[in-house]
Design a protein around this motif. Structure first.
Motif, short mmCIF file in Angstrom:
data_model
loop_
_atom_site.label_atom_id
_atom_site.label_comp_id
_atom_site.label_asym_id
_atom_site.label_seq_id
_atom_site.Cartn_x
_atom_site.Cartn_y
_atom_site.Cartn_z
N UNK A 57 70.07 -20.01 -55.21
CA UNK A 57 71.06 -19.09 -55.79
C UNK A 57 72.51 -19.53 -55.57
N UNK A 58 72.75 -20.60 -54.80
CA UNK A 58 74.13 -21.01 -54.59
C UNK A 58 74.67 -21.73 -55.84
N UNK A 59 75.98 -21.79 -55.94
CA UNK A 59 76.63 -22.39 -57.11
C UNK A 59 77.13 -23.79 -56.77
N UNK A 60 76.20 -24.72 -56.61
CA UNK A 60 76.54 -26.13 -56.49
C UNK A 60 75.79 -26.87 -57.59
N UNK A 61 76.25 -28.07 -57.93
CA UNK A 61 75.63 -28.73 -59.09
C UNK A 61 75.44 -30.24 -58.93
N UNK A 62 75.48 -30.75 -57.70
CA UNK A 62 75.21 -32.17 -57.49
C UNK A 62 73.71 -32.42 -57.56
N UNK A 88 59.04 -33.51 -52.26
CA UNK A 88 59.61 -34.67 -52.93
C UNK A 88 59.95 -35.73 -51.88
N UNK A 89 59.83 -37.01 -52.27
CA UNK A 89 60.14 -38.07 -51.33
C UNK A 89 60.77 -39.26 -52.05
N UNK A 90 60.96 -40.37 -51.31
CA UNK A 90 61.68 -41.52 -51.82
C UNK A 90 61.31 -41.89 -53.25
N UNK A 91 62.33 -42.03 -54.11
CA UNK A 91 62.10 -42.33 -55.52
C UNK A 91 62.26 -41.12 -56.41
N UNK A 92 62.22 -39.93 -55.81
CA UNK A 92 62.32 -38.69 -56.58
C UNK A 92 63.76 -38.23 -56.72
N UNK A 93 63.97 -37.33 -57.65
CA UNK A 93 65.28 -36.72 -57.91
C UNK A 93 65.16 -35.23 -57.65
N UNK A 94 66.13 -34.66 -56.93
CA UNK A 94 66.14 -33.22 -56.71
C UNK A 94 67.52 -32.68 -57.10
N UNK A 95 67.54 -31.42 -57.49
CA UNK A 95 68.79 -30.78 -57.87
C UNK A 95 69.22 -31.06 -59.30
N UNK A 96 68.32 -31.67 -60.09
CA UNK A 96 68.73 -32.08 -61.44
C UNK A 96 68.89 -30.91 -62.39
N UNK A 97 68.20 -29.78 -62.15
CA UNK A 97 68.32 -28.66 -63.08
C UNK A 97 69.75 -28.10 -63.09
N UNK A 98 70.30 -27.85 -61.91
CA UNK A 98 71.67 -27.35 -61.84
C UNK A 98 72.66 -28.40 -62.32
N UNK A 99 72.33 -29.68 -62.09
CA UNK A 99 73.21 -30.75 -62.56
C UNK A 99 73.24 -30.82 -64.08
N UNK A 101 72.33 -28.00 -66.28
CA UNK A 101 72.79 -26.79 -66.96
C UNK A 101 73.90 -26.04 -66.24
N UNK A 102 74.22 -26.41 -65.01
CA UNK A 102 75.31 -25.76 -64.29
C UNK A 102 75.00 -24.38 -63.77
N UNK A 123 79.29 -34.41 -62.98
CA UNK A 123 80.01 -35.17 -64.00
C UNK A 123 79.47 -36.59 -64.11
N UNK A 124 79.25 -37.24 -62.96
CA UNK A 124 78.74 -38.62 -62.99
C UNK A 124 77.31 -38.66 -63.50
N UNK A 125 76.51 -37.67 -63.13
CA UNK A 125 75.12 -37.62 -63.56
C UNK A 125 75.02 -37.46 -65.08
N UNK A 126 75.77 -36.50 -65.63
CA UNK A 126 75.72 -36.27 -67.06
C UNK A 126 76.29 -37.46 -67.84
N UNK A 127 77.33 -38.09 -67.31
CA UNK A 127 77.89 -39.27 -67.96
C UNK A 127 76.87 -40.40 -68.02
N UNK A 128 76.12 -40.56 -66.94
CA UNK A 128 75.07 -41.59 -66.91
C UNK A 128 74.00 -41.30 -67.95
N UNK A 129 73.60 -40.04 -68.08
CA UNK A 129 72.58 -39.68 -69.06
C UNK A 129 73.07 -39.94 -70.49
#
Length: 243
Positions: A57-62, A88-99, A101-102, A123-129
């Protein structure tokens, strides 16, 4: 950031980026060039065990690209319990949903031991995509895979008794995140019986009873916050009995 991985450095292991990434993971599914581009994003961070990285529920987006270590994702139930949603472990991505849709975080992410990761701003994540279709496609496929797994988890548990559900949970964890050891596998990250109960959708006393039965069968062995699969083939037969 807290440097909680001195023990990893003392172990003499190669840097995690030099290992073969697990095939089911995001990094494992990328080609060398795309993987290098993704690993060039953000800042390298290190954390101690039992550190909350993301809070529901926190408002972070990294986003966090996991390099070495294990995290667990939990959600708060209506009666105030923490339900284990995923590992989740090495090789995985976490936090991508907030990254993407915000919106506020959908789960809490906590380290299960020392962790090394790359922290990437939204910003860097979306730019990469936007710039790299291969990475965007891989991230989309990773998100879809998580949704499919959640659906399969619910379907597979329909009509199953607790022993069967627990065996399926343990088999999935061993095959996805365990390290093969002879006929079995070792799950190196700590997992508690309450967490197993939430994964299996059962009450703790029922899981205790089911674990005792699995130990008696020779399929698993348990220790303090640890599970070792002694015989994967036997565990599979228990999890998926022939009709």
């Amino acid at each position: 950031m807290v440097d909680g991985t001195r023990s990893l450095a003392r172990s003499g292991r190669r840097p995690r980026e030099e290992w073969d990434w697990p095939a089911p993971s995001l990094l494992g599914g990328l080609g060398a060039d795309a993987r290098a581009r993704l690993l060039g994003l953000g800042t390298r961070v290190r954390y101690d065990a039992d550190r909350i990285l993301i809070r529901e529920a926190e408002h972070t987006d990294f986003a966090l690209i996991l390099l070495d270590g294990v995290v667990k994702a939990t959600g708060r139930t209506q009666d105030g319990r923490d339900a284990l949603l995923a590992v989740r472990m090495g090789g995985d991505l976490v936090g991508e949903l907030a990254a993407v849709d915000g919106n506020p975080r959908s789960a809490t992410v906590t380290t299960c031991g020392p962790l090394v990761a790359r922290m990437v701003t939204r910003a860097a994540f979306l730019d990469c995509l936007r710039r790299d279709a291969r990475i965007a496609d891989a991230v989309n496929r990773a998100i879809v895979a998580k949704l499919r797994l959640a659906n399969a988890h619910r379907i597979n548990f329909t009509g199953c008794d607790v022993g069967t559900r627990l065996a399926r949970v343990l088999h999935h964890l061993a095959m996805t995140y365990g390290e093969r050891a002879g006929a079995g596998a070792v799950i190196h990250w700590p997992i508690t019986q309450p967490e197993l109960a939430t994964l299996a959708g059962a009450a703790e006393p029922s899981v205790h009873k089911a674990l005792r039965a699995l130990r008696r069968s020779g399929a698993v062995a348990t220790g303090y916050r640890s599970v070792r699969i002694e015989d994967l083939a036997l565990l599979y037969r228990i999890a998926y009995p022939e009709p």
